[in-house]
Design a protein around this motif. Structure first.
Motif, short mmCIF file in Angstrom:
data_model
loop_
_atom_site.label_atom_id
_atom_site.label_comp_id
_atom_site.label_asym_id
_atom_site.label_seq_id
_atom_site.Cartn_x
_atom_site.Cartn_y
_atom_site.Cartn_z
N ARG A 47 0.81 -1.22 0.00
CA ARG A 47 0.00 0.00 0.00
C ARG A 47 0.85 1.27 0.00
O ARG A 47 0.30 2.36 0.03
CB ARG A 47 -0.95 0.00 1.19
CG ARG A 47 -2.20 -0.85 0.92
CD ARG A 47 -2.90 -1.21 2.20
NE ARG A 47 -4.20 -1.81 2.00
CZ ARG A 47 -4.43 -3.02 1.50
NH1 ARG A 47 -3.40 -3.76 1.08
NH2 ARG A 47 -5.66 -3.50 1.38
N GLU A 57 -3.55 5.00 2.03
CA GLU A 57 -3.91 3.59 2.12
C GLU A 57 -3.13 2.87 3.22
O GLU A 57 -3.66 1.98 3.89
CB GLU A 57 -3.67 2.91 0.77
CG GLU A 57 -4.65 3.36 -0.31
CD GLU A 57 -4.35 2.74 -1.66
OE1 GLU A 57 -3.29 2.09 -1.79
OE2 GLU A 57 -5.15 2.92 -2.59
N TRP A 61 -4.84 1.11 6.50
CA TRP A 61 -4.52 -0.29 6.80
C TRP A 61 -4.17 -0.47 8.27
O TRP A 61 -4.76 -1.28 8.98
CB TRP A 61 -3.37 -0.72 5.90
CG TRP A 61 -2.76 -2.07 6.14
CD1 TRP A 61 -1.63 -2.33 6.85
CD2 TRP A 61 -3.22 -3.34 5.65
NE1 TRP A 61 -1.34 -3.68 6.83
CE2 TRP A 61 -2.30 -4.32 6.09
CE3 TRP A 61 -4.29 -3.75 4.88
CZ2 TRP A 61 -2.44 -5.68 5.80
CZ3 TRP A 61 -4.44 -5.09 4.58
CH2 TRP A 61 -3.52 -6.04 5.04
N GLN A 450 -2.35 -5.40 -3.96
CA GLN A 450 -2.76 -4.98 -2.63
C GLN A 450 -3.44 -6.15 -1.90
O GLN A 450 -4.36 -6.77 -2.41
CB GLN A 450 -3.72 -3.80 -2.75
CG GLN A 450 -3.04 -2.55 -3.31
CD GLN A 450 -4.06 -1.60 -3.91
OE1 GLN A 450 -4.82 -1.98 -4.79
NE2 GLN A 450 -4.06 -0.37 -3.44
N LEU A 480 -10.40 -2.25 0.37
CA LEU A 480 -9.05 -2.36 0.92
C LEU A 480 -9.01 -2.58 2.42
O LEU A 480 -7.99 -3.04 2.94
CB LEU A 480 -8.24 -1.11 0.57
CG LEU A 480 -7.89 -0.97 -0.91
CD1 LEU A 480 -7.11 0.33 -1.15
CD2 LEU A 480 -7.07 -2.16 -1.40
#
Length: 499
Positions: A47, A57, A61, A450, A480
């Motif tokens: 990411r 991102e 995460w 990803q 995601l």
């Protein structure tokens, strides 16, 4: 293919039972106190960007893992060199500090100060994609007298043939005959792709690793402290530079290979350089292999001996993994690079429900148990982190009660459900989304896509936590991060201020 092993039945504790469990008791990592013994190991999610910076991102995460408030969260393997390395996080220059500081702040906010945040720092050597045979023979193979002699004996070239004629003659051979004329290293370069080894002493930069790496690791650790991390995990595991120094396959003859003393020398020098730089009040530990699972590789008795040396030197913890080596990796397709989790050692690192013999559940705990036992027999109370197919409260709690480890690492289960630690604490374990150990996530990692989980990445009926939208993967097909869990949080919050 073997039939999949069924997931073991799970009995989840009440909130009172959870509160009394070892899993949810405070722990100690050298200078750090942790709220619980739950540990999310480092996972590379792909990411970052091509420049190695923290992106939004990346923040989402780690923020999502922090929602579950594990005792310890370890940020992915982060490169210590200031060199391009694809979409992997980097810490090799001060320009990365603002993003890393933002990452620390995000985790503290989302965990309400309850999660300790470490960053795993790593060095790795060069690896190239598997070349087409014609390209390898035309550009990469260094022609030697042995090649000439073998071809002359076959009448394939004359005694005065130039290099181009030798290359052409090699290219004309049947493939098996060609392989028979190449050295093992040349065959490997052709069939697997070129890869540097730590005992390639003919390469000046490899020969200089013992002089260079302690300073690079120390610089990275200092940046981590400046960014606000609670400590660093030195990456001494899997297919990378430091693990390769520890490996029995390390045949350096300059005092940094051969016997155990030679192989542990650089890892100790790296640790001491880091400790000297950051001081006694910062947490410094390492991740090692309990077993390399390759022919002629390091076994658990070596790992226990290394762990004892690290404890003597003052390391604050030892986290135990297994396998994940290039040595037995599956042959990559032409144009692709070898991936160290495709062979037998990789399967043991991340066992699936189809692994035989045995099952994946708690499969690697005997390694951490043996290492911990050796440490205790030697008089050291250094915490040991165990991992490997841990996806239920009962298995985690039993591992702690049996002395298999002091902290329970759960990567894939935490990916499947980042909130599972919190659900256990609230007595709502029946709401845990359980990992099914198919390694869907690992398959994405192998392709440098990803990383997500098949259990939630197509659920598009709820937005991301703290958002009105859903962040999607580059291909637009997968979310995601998992949607927020709407648990009624009645667990008291204990903020852990830096010590």
């Amino acid at each position: 293919m073997a039939a999949p092993h069924p997931l073991p039945d799970a009995r989840w504790p009440s909130a009172d039972e959870a509160a009394a469990s070892l899993l949810l008791q405070p722990g100690r990592l050298g200078p750090l106190t942790t709220r619980t013994r739950g540990w999310v190991p480092a996972m590379v999610p792909w990411r970052s960007n091509e420049d190695g910076f923290v992106t939004e991102e990346v923040l989402d995460w780690y923020g999502r893992f922090a929602d579950g408030r594990p005792g310890v969260l370890v940020v992915e393997a982060t490169g210590i060199r200031d060199v391009p390395s694809g979409p992997l996080l980097r810490i090799g220059h001060d320009r990365f500090l603002p993003g890393l500081r933002e990452l620390v702040e995000r985790v503290r906010e989302r965990s309400r100060g309850e999660t300790r945040l470490l960053i795993q720092i790593i060095d790795f050597l060069a690896i190239r994609r598997r070349p087409p045979k014609d390209k390898y023979l035309a550009r990469f193979l260094a022609i030697t007298d042995a090649h000439r002699a073998a071809l002359e004996s076959r009448g394939a070239i004359g005694s005065n043939a130039d290099d181009d004629a030798v290359r052409a003659a090699l290219a004309a051979l049947p493939h098996d005959d060609l392989l028979a004329l190449l050295t093992p290293r040349e065959r490997d370069d052709l069939e697997q792709g070129y890869r540097e080894r730590v005992d390639d002493l003919h390469l000046p930069h490899v020969r200089e690793l013992p002089r260079v790496l302690p300073g690079l690791f120390a610089d990275a650790a200092e940046r981590a402290v400046r960014a606000g991390f609670d400590g660093v995990e030195l990456h001494y595991a899997h297919a990378y530079t430091m693990a390769s120094f520890l490996s029995r396959t390390n045949r350096r003859d300059d005092g940094y290979g051969g016997d155990r003393e030679g192989r542990v020398r650089l890892p100790l020098e790296v640790y001491r350089a880091v400790r000297d730089r950051v001081g006694p009040d910062e947490c410094v530990g390492c991740r090692i292999l309990g077993d390399e699972v390759i022919e002629g590789g390091t076994r658990v008795d070596d790992a226990a001996w290394f762990a004892t040396r690290f404890a003597e030197a003052g390391m604050d913890f030892v986290s135990v993994s297994k396998g994940g080596k290039f040595d037995d990796a599956k042959q990559p397709k032409v144009g692709e690079a070898a991936y160290p989790y495709t062979g037998p050692s990789g399967h043991e690192c991340m066992p699936t429900v189809r692994i035989e013999p045995g099952t994946p559940f708690g499969r690697n705990l005997p390694l951490s148990a043996a290492i911990r036992r050796t440490l205790r027999d030697a008089g050291f109370d250094t915490p040991v982190v165990g991992a490997g197919g841990i996806g239920t409260f009962e298995l985690a709690e039993q591992a702690l009660r049996d002395g298999a480890c002091d902290y329970v690492g759960a990567a894939r289960q935490s990916l499947a459900d980042p909130d599972w630690w919190r659900k256990i604490a609230l007595g709502r374990g029946d709401e845990v989304r359980r990992c099914i150990y198919t390694n869907y996530c690992e398959g994405l990692d192998q392709k440098h896509r990803q990383v997500t989980c098949q259990l939630w990445d197509r659920e598009l009926d709820a937005p991301d936590p703290g958002s009105d939208a859903i962040a999607m993967s580059h291909d637009g097909k997968r979310r995601l991060v998992p949607a927020a869990w709407d648990g009624d949080d009645t667990v008291p919050h204990t903020s852990l201020s830096p010590e």
